[in-house]
Design a protein around this motif. Structure first.
Motif, PDB file in Angstrom:
ATOM      1  N   GLU A  65       0.884  -1.433  -0.146  1.00  0.00           N
ATOM      2  CA  GLU A  65       0.003  -0.094  -0.339  1.00  0.00           C
ATOM      3  C   GLU A  65       1.094   1.173   0.007  1.00  0.00           C
ATOM      4  OE1 GLU A  65      -2.776   0.621   3.189  1.00  0.00           O
ATOM      5  OE2 GLU A  65      -3.960   0.988   1.944  1.00  0.00           O
ATOM      6  N   GLY A  66       0.943   2.078  -1.300  1.00  0.00           N
ATOM      7  CA  GLY A  66       1.068   3.197  -0.944  1.00  0.00           C
ATOM      8  C   GLY A  66       1.247   4.680   0.325  1.00  0.00           C
ATOM      9  N   PRO A  67       2.105   5.173   0.266  1.00  0.00           N
ATOM     10  CA  PRO A  67       1.475   5.984   1.115  1.00  0.00           C
ATOM     11  C   PRO A  67       0.741   6.980   0.830  1.00  0.00           C
ATOM     12  CG  PRO A  67       3.220   6.830   0.196  1.00  0.00           C
ATOM     13  CD  PRO A  67       3.334   5.525  -0.053  1.00  0.00           C
ATOM     14  N   GLU A  68      -0.141   6.958   0.212  1.00  0.00           N
ATOM     15  CA  GLU A  68      -1.455   8.499   0.130  1.00  0.00           C
ATOM     16  C   GLU A  68      -2.822   7.381   0.237  1.00  0.00           C
ATOM     17  OE1 GLU A  68      -1.691  11.629  -2.629  1.00  0.00           O
ATOM     18  OE2 GLU A  68      -2.461   9.584  -4.240  1.00  0.00           O
ATOM     19  N   ASP A  69      -2.327   6.519  -0.356  1.00  0.00           N
ATOM     20  CA  ASP A  69      -3.676   5.319  -0.404  1.00  0.00           C
ATOM     21  C   ASP A  69      -3.814   4.946   1.357  1.00  0.00           C
ATOM     22  OD1 ASP A  69      -4.338   5.159  -2.469  1.00  0.00           O
ATOM     23  OD2 ASP A  69      -2.980   3.186  -3.312  1.00  0.00           O
ATOM     24  N   PHE A  70      -2.251   4.791   2.212  1.00  0.00           N
ATOM     25  CA  PHE A  70      -2.902   4.550   3.442  1.00  0.00           C
ATOM     26  C   PHE A  70      -3.146   5.510   4.352  1.00  0.00           C
ATOM     27  CE2 PHE A  70      -0.641   3.489   7.175  1.00  0.00           C
ATOM     28  CZ  PHE A  70      -1.404   3.068   7.647  1.00  0.00           C
ATOM     29  N   MET A  86       5.829  11.039   1.808  1.00  0.00           N
ATOM     30  CA  MET A  86       6.288  11.436   0.476  1.00  0.00           C
ATOM     31  C   MET A  86       7.094  12.566   0.049  1.00  0.00           C
ATOM     32  SD  MET A  86       2.036  10.488  -0.624  1.00  0.00           S
ATOM     33  CE  MET A  86       1.007  11.941   0.064  1.00  0.00           C
ATOM     34  N   HIS A  87       6.694  13.786   0.401  1.00  0.00           N
ATOM     35  CA  HIS A  87       8.090  14.617  -0.135  1.00  0.00           C
ATOM     36  C   HIS A  87       9.441  14.307   0.349  1.00  0.00           C
ATOM     37  CE1 HIS A  87       4.627  16.826  -1.323  1.00  0.00           C
ATOM     38  NE2 HIS A  87       5.336  17.877  -2.136  1.00  0.00           N
ATOM     39  N   ARG A 141      10.813  11.076   0.669  1.00  0.00           N
ATOM     40  CA  ARG A 141       9.602   9.485   0.224  1.00  0.00           C
ATOM     41  C   ARG A 141      10.766   9.578  -1.457  1.00  0.00           C
ATOM     42  NH1 ARG A 141      13.040   4.859   1.523  1.00  0.00           N
ATOM     43  NH2 ARG A 141      12.119   2.575  -0.023  1.00  0.00           N
ATOM     44  N   TYR A 142      10.046  10.800  -1.766  1.00  0.00           N
ATOM     45  CA  TYR A 142       9.224  10.150  -3.491  1.00  0.00           C
ATOM     46  C   TYR A 142      10.063  11.708  -4.165  1.00  0.00           C
ATOM     47  CZ  TYR A 142       7.597   5.679  -2.139  1.00  0.00           C
ATOM     48  OH  TYR A 142       7.674   4.335  -1.907  1.00  0.00           O
ATOM     49  N   ARG A 143      10.266  12.685  -3.223  1.00  0.00           N
ATOM     50  CA  ARG A 143      10.808  13.399  -4.229  1.00  0.00           C
ATOM     51  C   ARG A 143      12.181  14.320  -3.836  1.00  0.00           C
ATOM     52  NH1 ARG A 143       9.525  19.286  -3.581  1.00  0.00           N
ATOM     53  NH2 ARG A 143       9.011  20.700  -5.602  1.00  0.00           N
TER      54      ARG A 143
END
Lengths: 682, 303
Positions: free
Chosen positions: A630-635, A658-659, A661-663
Motif C-alpha cells: 500500500e502506497g503512503p497516499e492510499d494508506f 511522501m515528499h 521519500r519520493y521527492r
C-alpha cells in the motif's frame, strides 16, 4: 585482513573521545588514590592533547622521548611499590592500572592500540567494585561501559555523531543485559568472600580500641563504628553519631514484637575497674548448655542481615531460643550469641526469640562476678546504696527505690553530657546528672552490686525503624544502647532499663526523636510537615531498594542462589544443573540474537523509513494496518477515514513522508518530530 | 499551470464521455507520456468517441481509418501516382500524415498492413519507395480493437502490442451515466461544438514537463521490484521488457502530473500499471487479466 585493519591509523576525534572516556572512568579513583596517581594520569592526557593541538612529538616520534616515556613508566611502578610496599593488592593494583592506562594513551598510534586502551578501560571500570558496591556506583559503571563501547564504535566509524554513537553503544549494552543477568543468576557461586580479592579489598569498619580509658577522646575519624566489646563511658555516644546500618531484620510473616521489647542483645559486660567495663574473659566464658530458660508466648522468627563489624558476636532479639548451628554459632552461658570467626562480611542468619522468658531462675554460674566492685571506688554511690537499702525491705523494693531516685532527682537524658573526670560514677550520680544509656546502666549496676544484688550490663541496640515499603526493620548504629540485668531468686535475670526511668521516650519512640532536628532529616529544618513526609517516604523507598540490592545482588552467594533457584522451580539445584541451564540459556539468547539480526535486515536503515514504520505501527495498534504494497497516499486516505479525529496529523505526516521519500526533500526533523508526537488513542 | 490545463482537458472530455473518469485519465496520461493507445472493447461503448474527443480537446488534427481485411499498407501510408501532366510520380500522402490517427478495428486488417502502421508508429516516419518522410509532431495513434474472439480478426502479435504504451478498456457505463447518455444530447452533435482546450505546441510543452517529473531512488526500486516479479514469479511466459519498464515510469510521471504533483509516488505506478502490463504479459494460468495485474501489485511490497 584483520591485522591490516588493526594497523590503520585511528582518527583524532576517536582518540579524543577515548581520552575523555578514560578520564571519566578514572576520576572516582583519584579520591581513593594518592595525589600523584591523578597527577601522572592528567600529565599523560595533557601530553597527548598537546600532540593533537600543537603537534608536540609523541614517544613514537623521537627516540629520546621513547626512552623518557619508558623510564617514566618504570619509575611509576617503583613509586607504586614505594607507596604501598607491594605492586599487587587492591590499592596498588588499581594505582598501577590507572597510571599505565595513561602511559598507554600517549603511545596509541594505530587501531590495535585503541582496542588495547579500551580493554584497559574495561578493567579499570570493574575495579570500582573493589571500593563500593552500591547502586549509584553500578549506575556510574554502566554509564562508563556505554561510553567505552562507544569508543570502540568510534574507532571503527569516526564520522558518526556523538549522539549516534552513544545511541548505538547504549543499544549494544542493553542487548548484552539478558546474558549478564543469566550469568549472574546461574553461574555457580563459590562460598567465601569475593574470590581472589586481596586482603585489603574488604573495608572493615573501625571498632573502638579495647584499651580505651576514661578521659581519652575517641578517634573522631571512626565515623562508622561497631559495638565495642567493652564500654567506657562516652563510647556509645560516639556510635549514636552514626547513621550507618548495624543490621537489618526481616520478621517472618511480618510479626513484630512490641516496640518496648525490641532489645537487640549483644555483648554482656561484667568486670569493671571503676572506669571500664569488660566481658568475661575467654577462659571464664562457658558455652556448655547448663542454662535453664523457661519461655512463654509465641516465638518470633526472623532473619538478620548483619553488617561486618570484625567482631565475633552476633546480635539477637532478647532472648534467642533457636539459632543456626551452621556458622558454628554458640550461645554463651551469659546469653551472648557468638560466631567462631570475626564477622568480616555481610552475614545472614535465621533466629527465633521469645520476649517473655525466665533465664536461670534457680542459679547462675556467674553470680559472684555480678557482685564484684572495685574496692575503694565510688564512695558516695556506696553510701547512697546503703541509705536506700535501709529504707527498703526487699530486693524489688530496693530496685524500685533506685529507679525512683533516678526519676525524682533532676536527672536528664542528654546526648552531649559534660565530660566526666575522676570517679565517673559518683560524678554522674551527684554532680552532672546528665547522660545517656551507658551512664545510667553503669551507675545502676554499681548501685545494685553495692546492695548485693547480682547485676550486669548488656550492650546492644534498642528499637529500629520499620520501612513501610518492605517491612524490613533497620537498626542503625545510632540505636546502640546499654541496659542492666539483675538476678533475683526465682525470677532469674531480669532486664531493667534505667534509661527508661529517666527518658521513657528513648525506649518508646527510639533515639530518632531525641536527636536534634537537623540530624533527623534536612526537611525537618524547613519545619514543613509535608516535606518531612515526602522526605521520609523517599528515604523509605531508597532504603528498601538498598536493602533488596544488598540482599539479592551484593550478598547473592551460594545459599541465596540455591534459595532463588528452588523458588524458580529447579529441583535440588547443584552446579551441574546450573551449568546445564546456563548453556541452554546462552544458546537461547544467541539464537534470539541471530534471529533478530536476520530479521533486522528487513528493518530499514533509513531514518525516514524507520520513523514511517513507527507511524504505521502506531496506527496498526488501532486496527489500521498498512498493507505491504500500500502506497503512503492510499494508506493515509484509509487511515484518515478510520481515525477522523487525527485526520490532520495523519495527512501531515503522510505528506511529509511522501515528499521525503519520493521527492528527496522536505523537513526531515519536522517529520520525525510529528511522528514522535503522534499518539493516537480511541 | 500544467495542472490547470490537464484539468480543463479532463473536464471537457468527461462532459462528453460520461462516467468514465479513470479510462479517460489513463488515455490522457498515455498521450502525455508520448505513448500510443490501444482501446480494446466491444463495439459501441464509445471508443471512437473517446478518440475523437481527445483529438478535439487537444487541438490535434485528426484522421480516422477504418481497418478492413482487404486493406493494403498504401491505404494508410499513401501512394505514388503517375501524373501524366508532369510526367512524374507524385506522392499522395495517406491518412497517417496527421497528428492523431484513429485506427479503428486494427485487428481486422491483415498482418502486413498492421505491421506497416506499427513501424510508422515506432519510427515516427514512413519510407515509401525509398523516400523517408517524417510524420508530424505530435503524432499519436489511438487504435481500437474488438476482443480477439470475434470473427474475422487477426490478433496483433505480442511484439507489436508492445508498441502501444497502454491498452485500456472502457466498459459499459454505469446505470446513472447510461441514463444521462440515453436522455442527453446527441454525442456527435456535442463533438462538433467541442472547443480545443490547448494547442499542439502546448501539448508538447506538457509532454516535456511530464518527462521532467522527479523520480526518487525508492520509486525506481519499486518499479524494478515489479519488473523482477513478472520475470521471476513463474506466473508469466515472459517477464516485462525494459521498454515496458520505461513506459511504466513515463506513464507514472504523466499520472503524477495530472494529479498535480511534481514527483512520483507508488500510487502513480499502481494506477497505470494494469493498463501497461495487461497486453504485454501472458499469464501461464488462465487468469482473468484484470485480476492478475492487481494481484502483482498486491504481491510486491513497497521497498
Amino acid at each position: 585482513m584483520a591485522n591490516k585493519r588493526s594497523a590503520e591509523i585511528p582518527s583524532t576525534s576517536s582518540i579524543h573521545w577515548l581520552m575523555v572516556t578514560l578520564t571519566i572512568i578514572a576520576i572516582p579513583h583519584f579520591f581513593y588514590q594518592p595525589l600523584w596517581v591523578a597527577a601522572i594520569f592528567l600529565l599523560m592526557m595533557g601530553w597527548r592533547l598537546m600532540n593533537s593541538w600543537h603537534g608536540w612529538p609523541l614517544p613514537a616520534d623521537k627516540r629520546l622521548l621513547k626512552v623518557l616515556h619508558s623510564i617514566g613508566a618504570i619509575l611509576t611502578i617503583v613509586l607504586v611499590f614505594y607507596s604501598y610496599g607491594i605492586t599487587i593488592g587492591r590499592d596498588a593494583g588499581v594505582a598501577l592500572l590507572t597510571t599505565m592506562a595513561a602511559f598507554k594513551m600517549v603511545e596509541v598510534k594505530n587501531l590495535r592500540d585503541v582496542y588495547l586502551s579500551c580493554f584497559m578501560g574495561f578493567f579499570l571500570i570493574i575495579t570500582h567494585f573493589f571500593f563500593n558496591q552500591s547502586i549509584p556506583i553500578v549506575i556510574l559503571m554502566l554509564v562508563n561501559v556505554i561510553l567505552l563501547t562507544s569508543c570502540l564504535i568510534t574507532a571503527n566509524e569516526s564520522d558518526s555523531s556523538i549522539k549516534h554513537r552513544l545511541q548505538q553503544s547504549t543499544v549494544m549494552v542493553l542487548q548484552a543485559m539478558p546474558l549478564m543477568l543469566l550469568l549472574f543468576v546461574l553461574f555457580p557461586r563459590i562460598s567465601g568472600p569475593i574470590w581472589g580479592l586481596p586482603n585489603d579489598a574488604m573495608d572493615i569498619p573501625d571498632s573502638l580500641p579495647d584499651s580505651m580509658t576514661l578521659g581519652e577522646v575517641p578517634p573522631q575519624n571512626s565515623a562508622v563504628t561497631g559495638m565495642a566489646d567493652n564500654i567506657t563511658i562516652g563510647n556509645i555516644s560516639q556510635l549514636i553519631q552514626s547513621d550507618a546500618i548495624a543490621f537489618r531484620v526481616k520478621f517472618d510473616n511480618n510479626q513484630f514484637p512490641e516496640r518496648q521489647d525490641l532489645y537487640w542483645r549483644g555483648p554482656v559486660l561484667w568486670h569493671t575497674d571503676g572506669k571500664r567495663w569488660l566481658p568475661l574473659s575467654d577462659n571464664q566464658k562457658r558455652y556448655e548448655n547448663g542454662s535453664k530458660i523457661h519461655v512463654a508466648g509465641d516465638a518470633f522468627s526472623y532473619s538478620m542481615t548483619l553488617e561486618p563489624h570484625d567482631r565475633r558476636w552476633l546480635f539477637a532479639l532478647d532472648f534467642p531460643t533457636a539459632y543456626p548451628q551452621t556458622m558454628q554459632t554458640r550461645l554463651s552461658a551469659d546469653g551472648e550469641l557468638n560466631s567462631s570467626d570475626p564477622i568480616k562480611q555481610r552475614t545472614q542468619y535465621q533466629l527465633s526469640s521469645h520476649t517473655e522468658y525466665l533465664f536461670n531462675p534457680q542459679n547462675d554460674p556467674y553470680l559472684q562476678y555480678g557482685l564484684n566492685l572495685p574496692e575503694d571506688r565510688h564512695p558516695r554511690s556506696q553510701q547512697l546504696a546503703r541509705s536506700l537499702l535501709e529504707k527498703t525491705p526487699t530486693d524489688q523494693a530496693y530496685i524500685e527505690a533506685v529507679l525512683n531516685y533516678f526519676r525524682q532527682q533532676d536527672f536528664s537524658y542528654s546526648l552531649t553530657p559534660p565530660a566526666l573526670r575522676g570517679d565517673t560514677i559518683d560524678q554522674f550520680l551527684f554532680e552532672s546528672r546528665q547522660g545517656f544509656c551507658e551512664h545510667y546502666a553503669a551507675s545502676f549496676t554499681v548501685l545494685m552490686r553495692a546492695a548485693g544484688i547480682p547485676a550486669r550490663i548488656v550492650t546492644g541496640y534498642q528499637g529500629g525503624e520499620v520501612n513501610p515499603v518492605d517491612q524490613v526493620l533497620t537498626v542503625r548504629q545510632r540505636d546502640a544502647h546499654a541496659w542492666t540485668e539483675v538476678w533475683l531468686p526465682q525470677q532469674g535475670w531480669i532486664r531493667i532499663d534505667p534509661t527508661a526511668a529517666v527518658s521513657s521516650e528513648r525506649v518508646d519512640f527510639g533515639i530518632r526523636d531525641l536527636l536534634p532536628a537537623e540530624r533527623r532529616s534536612p526537611a525537618a529544618i524547613a519545619n514543613n510537615d509535608r516535606l518531612v513526609e515526602l522526605w521520609q517516604s523517599a528515604k523509605n523507598n531508597w532504603d528498601a531498594l538498598n536493602s533488596a540490592w544488598e540482599m539479592w545482588v551484593v550478598s547473592y552467594g551460594p545459599d541465596r542462589q540455591m534459595q532463588l533457584l528452588e523458588k524458580l522451580g529447579m529441583h535440588q539445584p547443584d552446579w551441574e544443573k546450573m551449568i546445564r541451564w546456563l548453556i541452554i540459556g546462552i544458546a537461547l539468547i544467541f539464537g534470539w540474537i541471530a534471529w533478530t539480526t536476520l530479521r533486522l535486515k528487513t528493518i530499514p536503515q533509513d531514518r525516514v523509513q524507520r520513523f514511517y514504520q513507527k507511524f504505521c505501527l502506531k496506527l496498526a495498534r488501532y486496527g489500521v494496518v498498512r498493507q505491504p504494497h500500500e502506497g503512503p497516499e492510499d494508506f493515509s486516505r484509509r487511515a484518515q477515514l478510520a481515525l477522523p479525529q487525527y485526520q490532520q496529523q495523519i495527512a501531515m505526516i503522510s505528506y511529509c513522508y511522501m515528499h521525503l521519500r519520493y521527492r528527496g526533500e522536505a523537513l526531515e526533523d519536522d517529520f520525525i518530530e510529528s511522528v514522535k508526537n503522534f499518539r493516537p488513542h480511541r | 499551470m500544467t495542472q490547470g490545463s490537464t484539468e480543463r482537458i479532463l473536464h471537457a472530455i468527461n462532459s462528453v464521455i460520461l462516467g468514465k473518469q479513470h479510462p479517460v485519465k489513463l488515455a490522457l496520461a498515455c498521450l502525455l507520456a508520448r505513448g500510443h493507445l490501444l482501446i480494446e472493447d466491444l463495439p459501441g461503448v464509445g471508443k471512437t468517441t473517446l478518440a475523437h474527443t481527445l483529438a478535439t480537446t487537444l487541438g490535434l488534427r485528426f484522421q480516422r481509418v477504418q481497418f478492413t481485411s482487404d486493406m493494403l499498407p498504401a491505404d494508410i501510408l499513401g501512394v505514388s501516382i503517375y501524373d501524366p501532366d508532369k510526367h512524374q510520380f507524385s506522392f499522395h500522402r495517406g491518412p497517417i500524415f496527421t497528428q492523431l490517427l484513429l485506427a479503428d478495428e486494427i485487428n481486422r486488417a491483415s498482418p502486413r498492413t498492421q505491421s506497416a502502421l506499427l513501424e510508422a508508429m515506432e519510427e515516427q516516419q514512413v519510407t515509401v519507395e525509398g523516400e523517408t518522410l517524417p510524420l508530424e509532431d505530435p503524432f499519436f495513434v489511438i487504435a481500437t480493437q474488438n476482443p480477439a474472439h470475434q470473427i474475422g480478426t487477426f490478433p496483433l502479435p505480442e511484439s507489436q502490442l508492445d508498441r502501444f504504451l497502454m491498452r485500456i478498456q472502457i466498459g459499459y457505463p454505469d446505470k446513472q451515466a447510461e441514463r444521462a447518455l440515453l436522455t442527453g444530447e446527441d454525442r456527435r452533435q456535442m463533438l462538433k461544438q467541442l472547443q480545443a482546450e490547448i494547442t499542439p505546441a502546448k501539448l508538447i510543452q506538457l509532454q516535456q514537463a511530464a518527462s521532467k517529473i522527479s523520480l526518487s531512488d525508492a520509486l525506481i526500486d519499486y518499479v524494478q521490484a515489479l519488473l523482477a516479479y513478472t520475470r521471476n514469479s513463474g506466473q508469466f511466459y515472459n517477464g516485462l521488457s525494459p521498454r515496458a519498464g520505461l513506459g511504466l515510469i513515463q506513464a507514472a510521471r504523466a499520472w503524477a502530473m495530472i494529479n498535480g504533483r511534481d514527483f512520483v509516488i507508488p500510487e502513480d505506478v499502481q494506477a497505470v500499471f494494469p493498463s501497461i502490463v495487461q497486453h504485454r504479459l501472458q499469464a501461464r494460468e488462465h487468469l482473468q487479466s484484470a485480476d492478475w495485474a492487481a494481484e502483482i501489485l498486491k504481491q510486491v511490497a513497497l521497498p
